[in-house]
Scaffold this active site. Structure first.
Site: not given
Ligand code: GEM
Ligand code: ZN
Length: 382
Positions: A174, A177, A266, A342
């Site tokens: 992304h 980020e 991310h 994250e």
């Molecule tokens: C997220 S990863 C989403 C994971 N969700 C759950 N509930 N495990 C994405 O791609 O939306 C990573 C991000 O964008 O930070």
């Molecule tokens: Zn992301």
């Protein structure tokens, strides 16, 4: 005779720039908007330069379409970042009124930059790759190409001999980020200082790094998608050469070399903490993987106060994981420990820094701490 004040000049025609100027005639009410990603409705990332500021005066800016952004709830508790030199970035007073994000700067300089997070530039990316090759002993194993033809280097530390554990980190699927490539800089920086703690890594591991998965999106100031309008972290079951060559390249390299531990790096717009998401919803999830996930998280908590396990995404129900996501797809394919890591666009509220919030340096330090935890868990990976 009245002296005409210099008008404000606002630009975003540079690497990762993103702003639309609605009306900059009133420095107490500079009206702006964020431009959506190309071929996509996603938007949230902004980055622009202002010239003509009057030192000593407060300048007020308004992102008028913030309330329509991809993660609009995330503006609550968020503060924009500013810099006079593109090196030292600091938080500025900001508030979200439900529709627009307002922020202000009591300027000390005539020029300033503003952004959603401390930007990681393409120039710095190229220096990171050069340092990895020339100072950290890594090799350029393969080069992928983005939709628009930008390089996607795959770096490796290790000789690829059978029996070595394969640790993979990829970052910035992304593009908005930017903390993700700061994290990768921390790993590469750590590798430049050999010490006994790295011995297991050097002896037993092939370390694979993709410092930036989405160079087109990063360059164009996107939040979420590549130049073809795809969310790369939803392309891990149907990546194709036309719309997701970035993911296709990585999958092909993983199939060629194998994976024993995978971390997809991310940033999260809303949750003011560092956290992980993992593979509990995968069809192939096992007690072995569950134990590894918990051990890794517990040890990372011991390693740094910039990680926690209380806040994060909800757990997926058994068998309900979305295998289009990198973390789930790789964990399922290789039956390996696999995380989405994250970092916050805001701050890590368990250990806040009011001046900077979460920033590049803290992202880099976290990279070092995560690498140390990977080394610690090596003996348990298989
Ligand atoms: C997220 S990863 C989403 C994971 N969700 C759950 N509930 N495990 C994405 O791609 O939306 C990573 C991000 O964008 O930070
Ligand atoms: Zn992301």
């Amino acid at each position: 005779m009245t002296l005409a004040l210099p008008s404000l000049d606002i630009r975003a025609d540079f690497d990762s720039g993103n702003i639309q100027v609605i009306d900059a005639s009133d420095r107490q009410h500079v009206r702006l908007a964020i431009r959506p990603d190309t071929k996509s409705q996603h938007f949230q990332w902004f980055h622009f330069k202002v010239s003509g500021l009057i030192p000593g005066e407060v300048h007020r800016f308004v992102l008028e379409n913030a309330g329509a952004s991809t993660f609009s709830r995330a503006w609550q508790g968020y503060q924009a970042v500013a810099s006079y030199d593109q090196q030292d970035w600091f938080r500025v007073p900001s508030h979200f009124d439900g529709k627009a994000l307002h922020f202000e700067l009591s300027s000390t300089q005539p020029d300033a930059w503003f952004a959603y997070f401390e930007p990681y530039s393409r120039t710095r990316h190229e220096r990171l790759v050069s340092d990895a090759l020339n100072k950290a002993g890594m090799q350029l194993l393969a080069v992928g190409r983005s939709v628009e033809g930008r390089d996607i280097p795959l770096l490796r530390l290790g000789n690829g001999q059978p029996g070595r554990r394969k640790l993979w980190f990829i970052a910035q699927q992304h593009p908005g980020e930017h903390m993700a490539e700061w994290f990768m800089e921390g790993i590469v920086e750590r590798l430049q200082h050999s010490d006994p703690a790295l011995a297991p890594l050097l002896a037993e591991v092939d370390l694979y790094l993709v410092p930036n998965v989405n160079p087109d999106g990063a360059f164009h100031g996107h939040l979420r998608t590549n130049a073809a309008g795809r969310d790369l972290n939803r392309a891990w079951q149907d990546a194709d050469a036309e719309t997701a060559p970035e993911v296709l390249f990585i999958m092909q390299q993983m199939e060629k070399y194998g994976v024993d531990l995978f971390i997809d790096v991310h940033g999260d717009e809303e949750i003011p903490h560092v956290f992980t998401a993992a593979c509990e919803g995968n069809p192939g999830y096992t007690p072995r993987i569950a134990q590894l996930e918990q051990q890794f998280r517990d040890w990372l908590c011991e390693q740094t106060q910039d990680f926690q396990q209380v806040h994060g995404y909800g757990r997926s129900q058994p068998g309900q994981a979305n295998l289009n996501l990198a973390c789930n797809s790789v964990g399922e394919t290789f039956d390996c420990l696999s995380f989405t890591l994250e970092m916050p666009f805001k701050d890590h509220d368990d250990a806040p820094n009011p001046r900077t919030g979460w920033n590049g340096a803290r992202s880099a330090q976290l990279g070092k701490d995560v690498l140390a935890t990977c080394i610690r868990i090596l003996p348990q990976l298989r």
